[in-house]
Design a protein around this motif. Structure first.
Motif, PDB file in Angstrom:
ATOM      1  N   GLU A  78       0.829  -1.212   0.000  1.00 36.40           N
ATOM      2  CA  GLU A  78       0.000   0.000   0.000  1.00 36.40           C
ATOM      3  C   GLU A  78       0.869   1.270   0.000  1.00 36.40           C
ATOM      4  O   GLU A  78       0.561   2.238  -0.673  1.00 36.40           O
ATOM      5  CB  GLU A  78      -0.922   0.061   1.222  1.00 36.40           C
ATOM      6  N   ARG A  79       1.938   1.247   0.768  1.00 38.88           N
ATOM      7  CA  ARG A  79       2.829   2.414   0.815  1.00 38.88           C
ATOM      8  C   ARG A  79       3.488   2.663  -0.536  1.00 38.88           C
ATOM      9  O   ARG A  79       3.642   3.799  -0.964  1.00 38.88           O
ATOM     10  CB  ARG A  79       3.923   2.220   1.856  1.00 38.88           C
ATOM     11  N   SER A  82       0.721   3.864  -3.050  1.00 41.81           N
ATOM     12  CA  SER A  82       0.024   5.110  -2.713  1.00 41.81           C
ATOM     13  C   SER A  82       0.857   6.348  -3.029  1.00 41.81           C
ATOM     14  O   SER A  82       0.334   7.450  -3.050  1.00 41.81           O
ATOM     15  CB  SER A  82      -0.367   5.115  -1.233  1.00 41.81           C
TER      16      SER A  82
END
Length: 120
Positions: A78-79, A82
């Motif tokens: 996700e990091r 994103s």
């Protein structure tokens, strides 16, 4: 294993029998019940052998693994996804347009490959 046999009667006879006995390196049940700190290694050019496993906690870079510290070292997809590219007004950049109207078109052109093994 070597066996001898002699028979005595009207004429004496003698026999010698030689056999080689062997077994598999390990049976299936021995492999499935093998201790957790042992392993079988198959290296190129060598017969398979039984060996103790390396303790990863003894490795100098173990502290960088998620097993050592899951908060600091775990990978978070996700990091990574994103993060957005932020362009500044004074930067130069090129815009490319892609036409995706032909859904049946093959993304890769296999004729560009030198051999069939290149796409593996």
């Amino acid at each position: 294993m070597q066996t001898d046999s002699r028979t005595k009667g009207q004429s004496e006879s003698y026999g010698l029998n030689t056999q080689r006995l062997g077994r598999e390196l390990l049976t299936t049940s021995e492999i499935t019940t093998m201790p957790g700190d042992k392993c079988l290694l198959q290296l190129s050019g060598l017969p398979p052998f039984f060996s103790p496993k390396y303790d990863l906690k003894q490795h100098p870079n173990y502290r960088y693994t998620a097993e050592h510290d899951s908060k600091r070292n775990a990978f978070h997809l996700e990091r990574l996804t994103s993060r957005r590219l932020r362009l500044k007004p004074q930067e130069e950049y090129t815009v490319y347009e892609a036409d995706a109207s032909d859904e049946d078109a093959d993304i890769l052109n296999y004729e560009d490959l030198d051999s069939a093994d290149d796409f593996v």
